[in-house]
Design a protein around this motif. Structure first.
Motif, PDB file in Angstrom:
ATOM      1  N   LEU A 142       0.815  -1.258  -0.001  1.00 41.37           N
ATOM      2  CA  LEU A 142       0.003  -0.028   0.112  1.00 41.37           C
ATOM      3  C   LEU A 142       0.746   1.075   0.054  1.00 41.37           C
ATOM      4  O   LEU A 142       0.643   2.124  -0.603  1.00 41.37           O
ATOM      5  CB  LEU A 142      -0.866  -0.100   1.270  1.00 41.37           C
ATOM      6  N   ALA A 143       1.958   1.429   0.711  1.00 37.18           N
ATOM      7  CA  ALA A 143       2.995   2.351   0.720  1.00 37.18           C
ATOM      8  C   ALA A 143       3.635   2.593  -0.733  1.00 37.18           C
ATOM      9  O   ALA A 143       3.607   3.686  -1.066  1.00 37.18           O
ATOM     10  CB  ALA A 143       3.968   2.264   1.914  1.00 37.18           C
ATOM     11  N   HIS A 144       3.753   1.554  -1.198  1.00 44.86           N
ATOM     12  CA  HIS A 144       4.401   1.418  -2.610  1.00 44.86           C
ATOM     13  C   HIS A 144       3.382   2.215  -3.415  1.00 44.86           C
ATOM     14  O   HIS A 144       4.007   2.825  -4.257  1.00 44.86           O
ATOM     15  CB  HIS A 144       4.886   0.042  -2.997  1.00 44.86           C
ATOM     16  N   GLU A 145       2.285   1.851  -3.299  1.00 42.92           N
ATOM     17  CA  GLU A 145       1.112   2.262  -4.343  1.00 42.92           C
ATOM     18  C   GLU A 145       1.023   3.803  -4.155  1.00 42.92           C
ATOM     19  O   GLU A 145       0.907   4.599  -5.013  1.00 42.92           O
ATOM     20  CB  GLU A 145       0.005   1.469  -4.173  1.00 42.92           C
ATOM     21  N   LYS A 146       1.178   4.047  -2.606  1.00 40.87           N
ATOM     22  CA  LYS A 146       0.974   5.421  -2.581  1.00 40.87           C
ATOM     23  C   LYS A 146       2.156   6.391  -3.170  1.00 40.87           C
ATOM     24  O   LYS A 146       1.949   7.423  -3.640  1.00 40.87           O
ATOM     25  CB  LYS A 146       0.846   5.575  -0.829  1.00 40.87           C
ATOM     26  N   GLU A 147       3.439   5.921  -2.872  1.00 41.48           N
ATOM     27  CA  GLU A 147       4.528   6.482  -3.025  1.00 41.48           C
ATOM     28  C   GLU A 147       4.778   6.536  -4.812  1.00 41.48           C
ATOM     29  O   GLU A 147       5.275   7.723  -5.412  1.00 41.48           O
ATOM     30  CB  GLU A 147       5.903   6.026  -2.591  1.00 41.48           C
ATOM     31  N   THR A 148       4.260   5.483  -5.544  1.00 45.55           N
ATOM     32  CA  THR A 148       4.739   5.406  -6.916  1.00 45.55           C
ATOM     33  C   THR A 148       3.621   5.184  -7.927  1.00 45.55           C
ATOM     34  O   THR A 148       3.822   5.599  -8.983  1.00 45.55           O
ATOM     35  CB  THR A 148       5.659   4.254  -7.045  1.00 45.55           C
ATOM     36  N   GLY A 149       2.515   5.111  -7.533  1.00 44.56           N
ATOM     37  CA  GLY A 149       1.217   5.155  -8.136  1.00 44.56           C
ATOM     38  C   GLY A 149       1.088   3.636  -8.899  1.00 44.56           C
ATOM     39  O   GLY A 149       0.453   3.192  -9.484  1.00 44.56           O
ATOM     40  N   SER A 150       2.239   2.749  -8.442  1.00 43.10           N
ATOM     41  CA  SER A 150       1.976   1.482  -9.081  1.00 43.10           C
ATOM     42  C   SER A 150       1.357   0.408  -8.399  1.00 43.10           C
ATOM     43  O   SER A 150       1.803   0.130  -7.214  1.00 43.10           O
ATOM     44  CB  SER A 150       3.498   0.881  -9.224  1.00 43.10           C
ATOM     45  N   PRO A 151       0.374  -0.294  -8.803  1.00 45.67           N
ATOM     46  CA  PRO A 151      -0.249  -1.470  -7.881  1.00 45.67           C
ATOM     47  C   PRO A 151       0.407  -2.857  -7.863  1.00 45.67           C
ATOM     48  O   PRO A 151      -0.110  -3.841  -7.413  1.00 45.67           O
ATOM     49  CB  PRO A 151      -1.585  -1.480  -8.782  1.00 45.67           C
ATOM     50  N   GLU A 152       1.638  -2.674  -8.435  1.00 42.80           N
ATOM     51  CA  GLU A 152       2.470  -4.092  -8.852  1.00 42.80           C
ATOM     52  C   GLU A 152       2.518  -4.810  -7.433  1.00 42.80           C
ATOM     53  O   GLU A 152       2.232  -5.971  -7.555  1.00 42.80           O
ATOM     54  CB  GLU A 152       3.622  -3.248  -9.307  1.00 42.80           C
ATOM     55  N   LEU A 153       2.680  -4.229  -6.301  1.00 39.42           N
ATOM     56  CA  LEU A 153       2.997  -5.258  -5.273  1.00 39.42           C
ATOM     57  C   LEU A 153       1.607  -5.841  -4.679  1.00 39.42           C
ATOM     58  O   LEU A 153       1.461  -6.481  -3.990  1.00 39.42           O
ATOM     59  CB  LEU A 153       3.643  -4.364  -4.117  1.00 39.42           C
ATOM     60  N   LEU A 154       0.613  -4.644  -4.888  1.00 37.38           N
ATOM     61  CA  LEU A 154      -0.885  -5.286  -4.415  1.00 37.38           C
ATOM     62  C   LEU A 154      -1.117  -6.250  -5.164  1.00 37.38           C
ATOM     63  O   LEU A 154      -1.791  -7.220  -4.663  1.00 37.38           O
ATOM     64  CB  LEU A 154      -1.692  -4.029  -4.375  1.00 37.38           C
ATOM     65  N   GLU A 155      -0.922  -6.425  -6.458  1.00 36.85           N
ATOM     66  CA  GLU A 155      -1.226  -7.408  -7.225  1.00 36.85           C
ATOM     67  C   GLU A 155      -0.580  -8.726  -7.074  1.00 36.85           C
ATOM     68  O   GLU A 155      -1.121  -9.790  -7.036  1.00 36.85           O
ATOM     69  CB  GLU A 155      -1.090  -7.044  -8.761  1.00 36.85           C
ATOM     70  N   THR A 156       0.722  -8.650  -6.280  1.00 32.78           N
ATOM     71  CA  THR A 156       1.474  -9.863  -6.121  1.00 32.78           C
ATOM     72  C   THR A 156       1.230 -10.278  -4.581  1.00 32.78           C
ATOM     73  O   THR A 156       2.175 -11.283  -4.008  1.00 32.78           O
ATOM     74  CB  THR A 156       2.927  -9.892  -6.450  1.00 32.78           C
ATOM     75  N   TYR A 157       0.358  -9.502  -3.864  1.00 28.56           N
ATOM     76  CA  TYR A 157       0.390  -9.765  -2.437  1.00 28.56           C
ATOM     77  C   TYR A 157       0.101 -11.255  -1.936  1.00 28.56           C
ATOM     78  O   TYR A 157       0.701 -11.708  -1.382  1.00 28.56           O
ATOM     79  CB  TYR A 157      -0.791  -8.690  -1.953  1.00 28.56           C
ATOM     80  N   SER A 158      -0.995 -11.768  -2.821  1.00 32.42           N
ATOM     81  CA  SER A 158      -1.592 -13.104  -2.485  1.00 32.42           C
ATOM     82  C   SER A 158      -0.261 -14.290  -2.679  1.00 32.42           C
ATOM     83  O   SER A 158      -0.044 -14.888  -1.805  1.00 32.42           O
ATOM     84  CB  SER A 158      -2.797 -13.452  -3.376  1.00 32.42           C
ATOM     85  N   THR A 159       0.130 -13.920  -3.902  1.00 29.72           N
ATOM     86  CA  THR A 159       1.217 -14.960  -4.030  1.00 29.72           C
ATOM     87  C   THR A 159       2.216 -15.072  -3.425  1.00 29.72           C
ATOM     88  O   THR A 159       3.083 -16.009  -2.891  1.00 29.72           O
ATOM     89  CB  THR A 159       1.631 -15.019  -5.632  1.00 29.72           C
ATOM     90  N   THR A 160       2.833 -13.817  -2.974  1.00 31.05           N
ATOM     91  CA  THR A 160       3.810 -13.439  -2.041  1.00 31.05           C
ATOM     92  C   THR A 160       3.430 -14.125  -0.644  1.00 31.05           C
ATOM     93  O   THR A 160       4.323 -14.914  -0.110  1.00 31.05           O
ATOM     94  CB  THR A 160       4.296 -11.950  -1.935  1.00 31.05           C
TER      95      THR A 160
END
Ligand code: APR
Ligand code: PHB
Length: 392
Positions: free
Chosen positions: A313-331
């Motif tokens: 969520l912090a990554h999305e806030k800082e960069t606008g990229s949802p990339e880590l939210l999208e891999t949350y479940s598999t991670t």
């Protein structure tokens, strides 16, 4: 009501997530169906992995833990009246665990949240999560006799195994992997100094027993009992007699008895719900997975989930990229399945099952013997017990 992250549940998962988000400058509202006292006194496990200790410290929630928690450098395995110590730092390159009860972790996080964080509403029951696929998910909830709606950008179900968040996943998306066990744990708290300075995991033909502790003057002990056992069916003296039998050694070790102040039965279950994300709805902690308590992984897994999610969520806030939210479940699921495997192994290594044959008993002793005499097997246990790395 409106917030960035709506969090359902104020167990360790929800409370720590709110704290991590607060530290990252992201606002949240926590809805908890029970009252504060219930949440602060519900007896659960009490072993913090090194990684969990580090996370709590870094989050500013480690002050009392560092004062009152007990660092443990090993556990004892007890079988066939023999005692075998597993030395964690020696086997893992310096790692250990901390004995600090989940009730205390929750008390510390609640105090911090009420002092510095966003709203934390007790006796606020989430009824339903709506619009998970839309840009604006909502939580319908009941508080002080009224129904209300919490409008969010993200909703996180930290509402435990019996929560409502999981129900908002479409049936076609959800996959459940599950196993129940024919036994449960009868747990007691007793006002007596622990009879050993480290945890003792005992395998006995009559069933498993565990010696743990809450402080230098309070013991926490468990007995394997059949699933569905009523705690009140066991008289205090019967509990002590049975513990004594299962902890028996061939040296002069003795189990000290004391007044039992609390008695309860915990069912045993392995459960994983995949995936842990549906649109803007995320699951964390017991809402997504349960392990049997034998490896003490439940709380630590919940911490791993919310650390991963807070970073995403912090990554999305800082960069606008949802990339880590999208891999949350598999991670998260990679680590969760390793903990499921370890908890299952520890459980089946130490418990007796009604359908077991003498062959199964001999196999358990052979598995324990291998851990006690073969360093690679012992190291494998020590590595898993002290914690899997956070893959973020
Ligand atoms: N609305 C609001 N709160 C809810 C709802 C609901 N509909 N349903 C459940 N809750 C609350 C529960 O009252 C509880 O306080 O959600 C919280 C879930 O907390 P836990 O069950 O403690 O789960 P979690 O935070 O994931 O903690 C992980 O580690 O030691 C293990 O299983 C143990 O609880 C532990 C877990
Ligand atoms: C506990 O202290 O409650 C406890 C410790 C270790 C476990 C499970 C529970 O494996």
């Amino acid at each position: 009501m409106r917030t960035t992250v709506g969090i359902i549940g104020a167990g360790p998962a929800g409370l720590l997530l709110a704290r991590l988000l607060h530290n990252a400058g992201i606002d949240s509202v926590v809805l908890e169906s029970r009252d504060r006292s219930y949440v602060e006194h519900r007896q659960r496990a009490g072993i913090l992995e090194q990684g969990t200790v580090d996370v709590l410290r870094a989050a500013g929630a480690g002050e009392r833990m560092d004062r009152e928690g007990l660092r443990h450098d090993g556990i004892e395995l007890r079988f066939a009246k023999q005692r075998h110590r597993v030395d964690f730092p020696g086997l893992t390159g310096g790692r250990s665990v901390m004995v600090y009860a989940q009730t205390e972790v929750c008390k510390d996080l609640i105090a911090l949240q009420l002092k510095e964080g966003g709203p934390l509403l007790f006796e606020a029951e989430a009824l339903e999560v709506e619009g998970a696929e839309s840009g604006r998910p909502r939580v319908r909830f009941r508080h002080e006799g009224r129904e209300d709606v919490l409008e969010c950008e993200y909703v996180v179900g930290c509402d435990g195994f019996w929560g409502v968040a999981r129900k908002a996943f479409p049936a076609g998306l959800s996959r459940v992997f599950e196993r129940t066990y024919p036994y449960a744990w009868l747990g007691i708290l007793a006002d007596v100094a622990p009879s050993h300075d480290e945890l003792v995991y005992a395998r006995h033909d009559r069933g498993f027993a565990l010696l743990s502790m809450r402080s230098p003057s309070v013991s926490r002990l468990y007995l394997q009992v059949p699933a569905g056992t009523d705690a009140e069916a066991w008289r205090d003296e019967e509990i002590w007699d049975e513990l004594e039998r299962r902890f028996e050694t061939d040296d002069d070790w003795r189990l000290e008895r004391g007044p039992i102040t609390q008695k309860s039965v915990t069912p045993m279950r392995s459960y994983v719900h995949e995936p842990m994300r549906h649109g803007r709805l995320f699951l964390a902690g017991d809402a997504a997975h349960i392990v049997p308590p034998t490896g003490a992984k439940g709380l630590n897994l919940a911490v791993g989930d919310v650390v991963t999610l807070a970073r995403a969520l912090a990554h999305e806030k800082e960069t606008g990229s949802p990339e880590l939210l999208e891999t949350y479940s598999t991670t998260c699921l990679r680590r969760i399945w390793q903990a499921e495997r370890f908890s299952y192994d520890m459980t089946t290594l130490l418990h007796t099952s009604p359908e077991d044959t003498p062959f199964d008993a001999r196999l358990q002793l052979a598995r324990l013997g291998r851990i006690a005499s073969f360093r690679a097997a012992e190291t494998d246990l020590a590595e898993a017990y002290t914690g899997f790395p956070l893959d973020v």
